[in-house]
Design a protein around this motif. Sequence first.
Motif, PDB file in Angstrom:
ATOM      1  N   SER A  20       9.886  29.783  25.375  1.00 19.39           N
ATOM      2  CA  SER A  20       8.929  30.420  26.699  1.00 19.39           C
ATOM      3  C   SER A  20       7.727  29.980  27.442  1.00 19.39           C
ATOM      4  O   SER A  20       7.657  29.022  27.045  1.00 19.39           O
ATOM      5  CB  SER A  20       8.407  31.913  25.657  1.00 19.39           C
ATOM      6  N   ALA A  21       7.327  30.943  28.240  1.00 19.77           N
ATOM      7  CA  ALA A  21       6.215  30.170  29.377  1.00 19.77           C
ATOM      8  C   ALA A  21       5.005  29.361  27.920  1.00 19.77           C
ATOM      9  O   ALA A  21       4.757  28.188  29.046  1.00 19.77           O
ATOM     10  CB  ALA A  21       5.885  30.523  30.321  1.00 19.77           C
ATOM     11  N   PRO A  22       4.579  30.330  27.206  1.00 19.78           N
ATOM     12  CA  PRO A  22       3.578  29.740  26.837  1.00 19.78           C
ATOM     13  C   PRO A  22       3.981  28.467  26.005  1.00 19.78           C
ATOM     14  O   PRO A  22       2.796  27.356  26.052  1.00 19.78           O
ATOM     15  CB  PRO A  22       3.170  30.918  25.661  1.00 19.78           C
ATOM     16  N   LYS A  60       6.048  26.426  27.034  1.00 15.19           N
ATOM     17  CA  LYS A  60       6.149  24.993  27.719  1.00 15.19           C
ATOM     18  C   LYS A  60       5.070  24.395  27.935  1.00 15.19           C
ATOM     19  O   LYS A  60       5.101  22.975  27.998  1.00 15.19           O
ATOM     20  CB  LYS A  60       6.856  25.914  28.937  1.00 15.19           C
ATOM     21  N   ASP A  61       4.119  25.686  28.162  1.00 13.68           N
ATOM     22  CA  ASP A  61       2.860  24.946  29.176  1.00 13.68           C
ATOM     23  C   ASP A  61       1.368  24.117  27.917  1.00 13.68           C
ATOM     24  O   ASP A  61       1.535  23.207  28.021  1.00 13.68           O
ATOM     25  CB  ASP A  61       1.203  25.989  28.873  1.00 13.68           C
ATOM     26  N   TYR A  62       2.553  24.421  26.609  1.00 16.47           N
ATOM     27  CA  TYR A  62       1.825  23.721  25.497  1.00 16.47           C
ATOM     28  C   TYR A  62       2.181  22.602  25.251  1.00 16.47           C
ATOM     29  O   TYR A  62       1.299  21.206  24.904  1.00 16.47           O
ATOM     30  CB  TYR A  62       2.083  24.456  24.308  1.00 16.47           C
ATOM     31  N   SER A  83       4.211  18.898  26.084  1.00 16.96           N
ATOM     32  CA  SER A  83       4.009  18.218  27.301  1.00 16.96           C
ATOM     33  C   SER A  83       5.781  18.317  28.121  1.00 16.96           C
ATOM     34  O   SER A  83       6.111  17.689  28.725  1.00 16.96           O
ATOM     35  CB  SER A  83       4.083  16.962  26.898  1.00 16.96           C
ATOM     36  N   SER A  84       6.896  17.817  27.126  1.00 17.88           N
ATOM     37  CA  SER A  84       7.772  18.037  27.867  1.00 17.88           C
ATOM     38  C   SER A  84       8.927  18.897  26.211  1.00 17.88           C
ATOM     39  O   SER A  84       8.365  19.373  25.122  1.00 17.88           O
ATOM     40  CB  SER A  84       8.211  16.316  27.309  1.00 17.88           C
ATOM     41  N   THR A  85       9.853  19.661  27.126  1.00 16.92           N
ATOM     42  CA  THR A  85      11.030  20.268  25.985  1.00 16.92           C
ATOM     43  C   THR A  85      11.678  19.373  24.619  1.00 16.92           C
ATOM     44  O   THR A  85      12.715  20.130  24.323  1.00 16.92           O
ATOM     45  CB  THR A  85      10.626  21.419  26.805  1.00 16.92           C
ATOM     46  N   LEU A  98      -3.237  33.129  22.481  1.00 19.97           N
ATOM     47  CA  LEU A  98      -2.481  32.803  23.668  1.00 19.97           C
ATOM     48  C   LEU A  98      -3.161  34.350  24.862  1.00 19.97           C
ATOM     49  O   LEU A  98      -3.145  34.091  25.565  1.00 19.97           O
ATOM     50  CB  LEU A  98      -1.654  33.249  23.251  1.00 19.97           C
TER      51      LEU A  98
END
Lengths: 502, 171
Positions: free
Chosen positions: B25-27, B29-31, B33-35, B97
């Motif tokens: 999820s987007a949050p 991904k934001d958290y 540094s890399s998926t 969040l």
Amino acid sequence: MKKRFFVVFAMLLLLLLAACSGNKGTPDSDPGLQPGDDGEEIVITGKDLEEKVITVAEIRQLDSVTRDVVSVDSGGNEDKYQVKGALFADVLELIGKKQQDLNGIRLIAGDGYMIEVPQEILAAREIILAYEIDGKPLEDKTKPIRVVIPEERAMYWIRNLVKVEILEAREQQSLTKLFLLESAVSALETQDYTYYDAVDQAIICSDLSLPAAETVYLKSTDDFEKNEKFEVFAQGYLKISGAEAPAFVAPDLPKGMHVKDILYLTSEDVGYFSVTKGLEYFTSASFDDITGIAVSDLLNEVAMAAGSKYLFTATDGYSVEIEAADLEKGVIYVNNDEVTVAFEGLPKNTRVKGLLSIEVLGAGTVEAGVDEATVDWSITVEGIGENTVAFTSADAAKLSMRQVTAVLSKKDGTQETQNWEGVSLKDVLDMLGATDYQSVIVEAADGYAQEYSLELIGREETILGLKLAGQPLDENNGPVQAVPTGEPGNMWIKNVAKLIVK
Amino acid sequence: MRKIVSLLVLSILLLAGCSRTAEVSAPVKDYVSSTEGLKRVKKLENDSVREVYLVQEAQDLPASMLLIVETEGYNGLITLLVLIDYEHESLTEVSILEHNETDNYGAYAAEDWFLARFQAKDANTDLRLVKIIAQQPEEIVAVTGATVTSQAIVDGVNAAFKVFRDFKEGQ
């Protein structure tokens, strides 16, 4: 077949009509009841008053008012609403009471939050028992009623109102003993108290040497004043270090009931005063190399009783007696973390380090030369019946003395807080039998006069002042001065000679 | 030995799930540094713990379990991000969040100084909300005037701890 179909159709139609007419009947049977109102009620109690339960449905049946209001919290944040509800005054009429006649009420919410609404607010403000905000029913957390008092701070606008207590008249009592908080707590057990991001020190309020009373009075450095139920106060903590200290806090009380930056607190005739806050609050006094709080300022502020002598006692038991006339020479200051008092021009042994308390000796007695009992006076009163009557010092002695802390707004824009004792102007008029009047002209001996409105006369704090800071008035101001608390200086009439009832 | 086995299992699971970054999820991904090295474990998710990820050790993060938790505050749902150190079985971080708590009250619970009270807490012991002062390691002192919000965050972290423990027990 067709016939059977029509019969079934007709029966269905009749059933539908019956159902519709049944729905129409519900509001007629209880027009005030709205969805969600079931079981919602508030209780009104008071001494000599049978407990009265009033449902929200009953409140809805009273005349409604709609007001655009702005709530302002202690942080200055504003919220605008449109509220709809009934007036508390109309609810009081149901139990034969008048809002203007009450001495005070205590509003209590379902979560335990409670606050007293004083007489001056009851006399001057509309109190709305709101059941709709911005056109919508109240949220569950706010039901059954939200109190709204336009023009007053949000602390009075309590949600989830469940109880209203009607309060008895309360005589303000002069103090006979005042503890200096910083010295007093040094002998008490402290404990850690987590306050937001800090761990501060606190004492348990019940450890303070306060006589049990109905309420504890607290005053903050921003002039916020509050009466808290004694048993509620006793269960809380006095945070004595860190941000906003001294602060009354309690983990189980709603945050709105906390009181921060306390200047002093009192119960009955005993008080605790924060010297640290006093140094911020008062204009500093000094002599030699000492700068601090003038003892006379402090004792005036807390309404210390008049006496012939005052006993200043240290934490180690050392004490000195100071004549009342010498109080003006005293300064309280902090030296090496010790609260100390020193008197200009008096021997060094009158200096008390680690000052714990100040106590009145011979309270109620006044030194020779200022014995007010020997000063007789008389004020002419016109407009009650056909004849002029007199209100005399002997009449005043029969009335209950009121003590008020009055803020005098001067022409130059400055303000002065004064502690007055006197008789209520309304009590005077009642005593003289004045009943049907709209105003009173108060006139000085030199002919200067001001007209006091009915509302101003009705305020408990509007008095004919007889003593200032515990002392009878001098000939420049007295023997009687009209003190309309909260009004500008031009409304305060010195040397009152005549009252004209209109 | 047990820790080595656990980390080995985690690594295998992560290797198996490397291609599933689309489910992040987007949050989250934001958290991170890399998926890369992130695997969502849907079978661990429930009504409260909405997202669960295993995170491979990286430069700025230990091998961890990352969870998105919803918990009921005073003014509606609060969404938390909870990061648990896989090896040390302790809470690395909790952050908020989303919330609708009121500025003068519950919003204080979103302040860093309050959330810092959760750091390094043992994920094997449920946390308990207390008032005035914490006396035990598992105790969290409530924010003055924001007891309901403080309790909600404690409940959310405890829900995350439970998922973490269940996962480890199942290894």
